[in-house]
Motif scaffolding. Sequence first.
Motif, PDB file in Angstrom:
ATOM      1  N   THR A   1      -6.015  24.785  35.055  1.00  0.00           N
ATOM      2  CA  THR A   1      -6.298  25.668  33.924  1.00  0.00           C
ATOM      3  C   THR A   1      -5.298  25.301  32.841  1.00  0.00           C
ATOM      4  N   ASP A   2      -5.309  25.982  31.711  1.00  0.00           N
ATOM      5  CA  ASP A   2      -4.391  25.656  30.624  1.00  0.00           C
ATOM      6  C   ASP A   2      -4.578  24.175  30.230  1.00  0.00           C
ATOM      7  N   VAL A   3      -5.851  23.816  30.059  1.00  0.00           N
ATOM      8  CA  VAL A   3      -6.243  22.436  29.832  1.00  0.00           C
ATOM      9  C   VAL A   3      -5.564  21.821  28.610  1.00  0.00           C
ATOM     10  N   GLU A   4      -5.484  22.588  27.528  1.00  0.00           N
ATOM     11  CA  GLU A   4      -4.911  22.064  26.276  1.00  0.00           C
ATOM     12  C   GLU A   4      -3.475  21.599  26.490  1.00  0.00           C
ATOM     13  N   ARG A   5      -2.687  22.451  27.146  1.00  0.00           N
ATOM     14  CA  ARG A   5      -1.278  22.123  27.312  1.00  0.00           C
ATOM     15  C   ARG A   5      -1.133  20.900  28.219  1.00  0.00           C
ATOM     16  N   ILE A   6      -1.884  20.875  29.301  1.00  0.00           N
ATOM     17  CA  ILE A   6      -1.732  19.785  30.256  1.00  0.00           C
ATOM     18  C   ILE A   6      -2.167  18.455  29.647  1.00  0.00           C
ATOM     19  N   ALA A   7      -3.215  18.465  28.869  1.00  0.00           N
ATOM     20  CA  ALA A   7      -3.682  17.212  28.257  1.00  0.00           C
ATOM     21  C   ALA A   7      -2.609  16.621  27.348  1.00  0.00           C
ATOM     22  N   ARG A   8      -1.837  17.477  26.699  1.00  0.00           N
ATOM     23  CA  ARG A   8      -0.819  16.964  25.782  1.00  0.00           C
ATOM     24  C   ARG A   8       0.532  16.730  26.463  1.00  0.00           C
ATOM     25  N   ALA A   9       0.645  17.137  27.726  1.00  0.00           N
ATOM     26  CA  ALA A   9       1.937  17.036  28.407  1.00  0.00           C
ATOM     27  C   ALA A   9       2.222  15.598  28.851  1.00  0.00           C
ATOM     28  N   TYR A  10       3.491  15.307  29.043  1.00  0.00           N
ATOM     29  CA  TYR A  10       3.889  14.055  29.690  1.00  0.00           C
ATOM     30  C   TYR A  10       4.002  14.334  31.198  1.00  0.00           C
ATOM     31  N   PRO A  11       3.823  13.300  32.026  1.00  0.00           N
ATOM     32  CA  PRO A  11       3.840  13.545  33.484  1.00  0.00           C
ATOM     33  C   PRO A  11       5.079  14.294  33.955  1.00  0.00           C
ATOM     34  N   SER A  12       6.240  14.015  33.322  1.00  0.00           N
ATOM     35  CA  SER A  12       7.467  14.649  33.804  1.00  0.00           C
ATOM     36  C   SER A  12       7.457  16.151  33.573  1.00  0.00           C
TER      37      SER A  12
END
Lengths: 313, 288, 247, 347
Positions: free
Chosen positions: D147-158
């Motif tokens: 969930t929280d797709v927007e944040r995860i898509a823009r996140a870096y793996p770390s």
Amino acid sequence: MLLTRILRSVVVLALVGLLTMALPSLTTGNPAIAALGMEASREQIAEFLSRLNLDDPAPQRLAAWLGNAAQGDLGSSLTTGREVAEEIITRLPITLELLALGQVLALAITLPVAMASAWRPGSILDRFATTVAFVLISIPVFVLGLLAIALFAVMLNLLPATGWVHPLDDPVGHVRHLVLPVLTVGLSEAAVLVRVLRADLITTLGQPYVMAARSRGMSLPRLMLTRALRPSSLSTVTLVGLGFGAVFGGSALIETVFAVPGMGRLAVSAIGARDFPVIEAIIIFSAVAVLLAMAIVDFLYTRIDPRTRRGRS
Amino acid sequence: MAAVEQTPAATAPHAATQTYNRRRVGGLDLLCLTYLVCLATGCLLSLVLPQIDAYGQDFTAVLQPPSPEHWFGTDSNGRDIFDRTLKGGLSSIVVALLTVTIGIVVGGGLGVVGGYLGGVADVVVGTLLELLLSLPGLILVMVVITLLGPGYWTIGTLIGIFMIAPFARIARSATLAVRDRSFVQASRLLGAGPARAIVTEVIPSVLPAVGAYAFTAVTAAVVAEGSLSFLGFGLQPPEPSWGGLISEGRTHLGTAPWITLAPSMVLCATILSVNLLGQRLSTTTRQP
Amino acid sequence: MSGLVVTDLHVRYRVPGGVLDAVGGVSLAVRPGSAVGLVGESGSGKSSLARAIVGLTPIFSGSILLDGQPVAPRRGPGGVQMVFQDPIGSLNPSRQVIDIVAESLTIDGVRRATRRERAAEMLTEVGLPPNLFATRRPGQLSGGQAQRVAIARALLAEPAVLVADEPVSGVDVSVQAGLVNLLHRTTSKSGAAMLFVSHDLAIVRALCDDIVVLKNGQVREAGRTNAVIDDPQDSYTRELIEAVPEI
Amino acid sequence: MTHHNHPLLSVRGLSVGLSDVDGRSAHVLEDVDLTVAASESVGLVGESGSGKSVLARTVLGLHPRTTHITAQGGISFAGNELLGLTPRAHRQTLGTDVSMIFQDPSSSLNPVVRVGAQILEATHRRQSSAHQRRALLTGLLESVGLTDVERIARAYPSELSGGQRQRVGIAAALAGAPRLLMADEPTTALDVSVQRTILDLLDQLRHERSLAMIHVTHDLALLSGRSDRIIVLYAGRVMEDGPTPQVLTQPAHPYTRALMEMRPRLRRPQPLPLPQIRGDLPRLDQPRTGCPFAPRCALADTRCHSERPPTTPVPESTLGHVAACWRTVEAAALAVPLREPAGRSHP
């Protein structure tokens, strides 16, 4: 984190300043006579010493220097009488231009060569590139410069061997004079950068995430440019940054070979003449430049690798 | 968990950063070694053999091109360039050895101690390294040489001081890498004090990295000595040095290029040989 | 009180932007000669706790007592020793197996001939014939063999408590069973107590008398291993047990 | 049970040798057969050096660029022969029909590239608008339970947890709409409780999308109830191959039996010492004769050491259950003819 860093830089700069101001005390014999000559009068010598306060302890001299520097007064050259600040302002752009063009050339050579080399380690192209880089690394920059002069100026007579022309006086002459020194800086810098970037690229290409991207069908050229280059560029950025940190005096050799009137020549002639005001300014500014370059490099790290942004995991 | 495939190929260290076809002592290695041994012998012989005359002027034979009599030709004072090159090599050798010794002992020591002990010791070492790194080495060495006067020992010591920083950095990071490895911690648990841990556990692990860098340091010292004498801050005339010889020939580059080129070739060949041997050694002594 | 007693132990790390309570008030006891399993997932603090007990990580507050005395750097028999997770990495790559095993005797100043003899006996004990293994270096050992060397080294120091930090999680199944049996046999024989740190409940059940379940630096459940696993009282313990796949 | 008529992937008599730049070489796979039918799930079990990961990589044509591989035999995917193609042609033939989930989600995601961009790597060749790509990305992230797709898509793996990273890795593997999913120890680097949710997710996705899957693992227990077939590898050879229930309940090869008995059981504990087998894993850089397991096998006789056992149907079991063991050969010679399993045919 940032605070301790700044604090350490201040400590380092203070130590550099003290060390610099303590240099005159190493002088054997009387610095005034060394500077003014044997025929100087007693009054001249006394005036000279009090003006330069060469006998004062280093902390006191540093305080005086900083006080003056805050007002834009870096003192005057003992040999030419010109103001040190003015001397630096006229010469710094010359060195900056030379170094900047040299670094640009080095990067222009490095990026394609390193990528092509890392593409297939052990290929003929890779062996050729690494061998050339290896040989170039073993040629000191002043020898490389002289070889360039011998080849392009003396034998082929294509370009002027030495000297420097103001770009407003003669734009074409300016460029013609710049070619050989820039080529020399660029080539010897590229030799180092190619080796470093190639090795880092090969390491990156061996990472699981590269194989993962390949498994998703990403082509190798795209992979190299959009996925591998960035995480491989940290050491290269550091080296380029330190190259710029050498703007005060690190160019002494290249400027001597090609008789370019930049900061390096200023340093060499000032040292030969024991021209303390010039020497002091150059050493202190040089330390500032290096620390500044390192700070910029660290900032670039955080742009390149998101993991360095908030303490490493 | 044990999931990574443990085939020899899959676990081989990433070797591609090195050049290929190594592992065997090749002809090139022997060539480099022979060259360096001959050079060092020649330089040392120039001290005792009267035949090697670096100072004798012969105004009947100025600016002579290379010949069986004068292998590297003669300079504008009719002095034999080959003899001067051999004699000039002495300064490079002494300076290189002195420099690397200072670097390994002082730099390596500081790095290991700072890295292993951490805390205040590490802060002091770190600040010292940053100080050395931020100082314009070449310029400062020239200033001090001007003030104290040139000589083998002065030049070697001064360059050596600036070689402390890179050695210390390498030793420190190698120490940090090994300090938290469990075999060092195991020796602490068995009752080993810091001194024993450093001597039996840390130093053997740090040595390969420091040793590999020693070769680079030798070439850096030779280049630095050459640069100083090229700029006129090395041994003073008529004492020969490689940088000085190269500089002297500059005015005759058009008419008598051998004055500059011959010592240049010797200088470059020396650096190349040391680099090559260093690279070979560091790739063959790695743990299998 | 005899045995190892940990009381209200806190271990803190400084992390960017604050402190992390890796171990937040843990109490546990290891009776002499018994085996206690310390179970938890990553971030549970089980490794921090183990390292604090042997003195490799400084403690923030609380106490660790062995037979009523604070745990101090080893001086002779009766202390604490550790077996590490990464078997090859826990052996100095430049030394021979026999010297690695004999390290504690070297530090104690035992004569060379004596310590070689005792190290060789210990190698035999852990199933590595000295004539084959004494002069090897760690690079020539498999993971399982390296862990046997590490166990031999720890046991030769005659510890009262052996702390084993995930000692069998890096090795293959066919090697794992041998190591578990070895740890059981040698600690039973020498009478050493064992604190066995693991994420593997099945091995803990096979090997340990008591179990302590750790999560986020806190003890969730502790007791006799069989009782806790057959009838877990804590919801997290139950979750852990249910997550284990079994044929 | 599904009918598996046309094999999607078929590996026939595959032998692979690897050598690195130091000239060290190893026979990693020897004469391996493997077929995977459409929407079939195969568990590939083995310890270190069994060759299970090399097999997966050879199928994908994904070897490190510095290792030199020699391969004999055949690999065909959906009727196309792959072995002998250049790496580039190999990859092009597969396209995005086969994708891989990697063992360690933290090292198999590029640390300096945002997660969203990495997920869409498999789709870059397709012409699609930014809007379509965005919709695809959202759909993928949601389908792997993030969930929280927007944040995860823009996140870096770390910036993600281990479990989140592996979900991202799965989303990236699904982005190209593959027909075969290769999962190389997908849960080994994860905690037990996360492990189960990821395995459940994979099962769910596999059924929803009718994916075939090869699950490479060292843990037999993980496959119980999750895969259709199990193949046990040891030292680069197939020891046993059969339907999951049969392999788990009546393992024919002594090695398979050992693998199951040596693991202590959580719910049915047994007293120490655990059953163990002697010796160590074999070294692949040395030539092997006979059965590779013979040096560690309690049932081995002289023939086991000298002669390679043929792959033989296991008596008293279902069709398609085979083992490479002389004891099986002997048992088969004595046994009554095979019974036909109900409701199942095998190519």
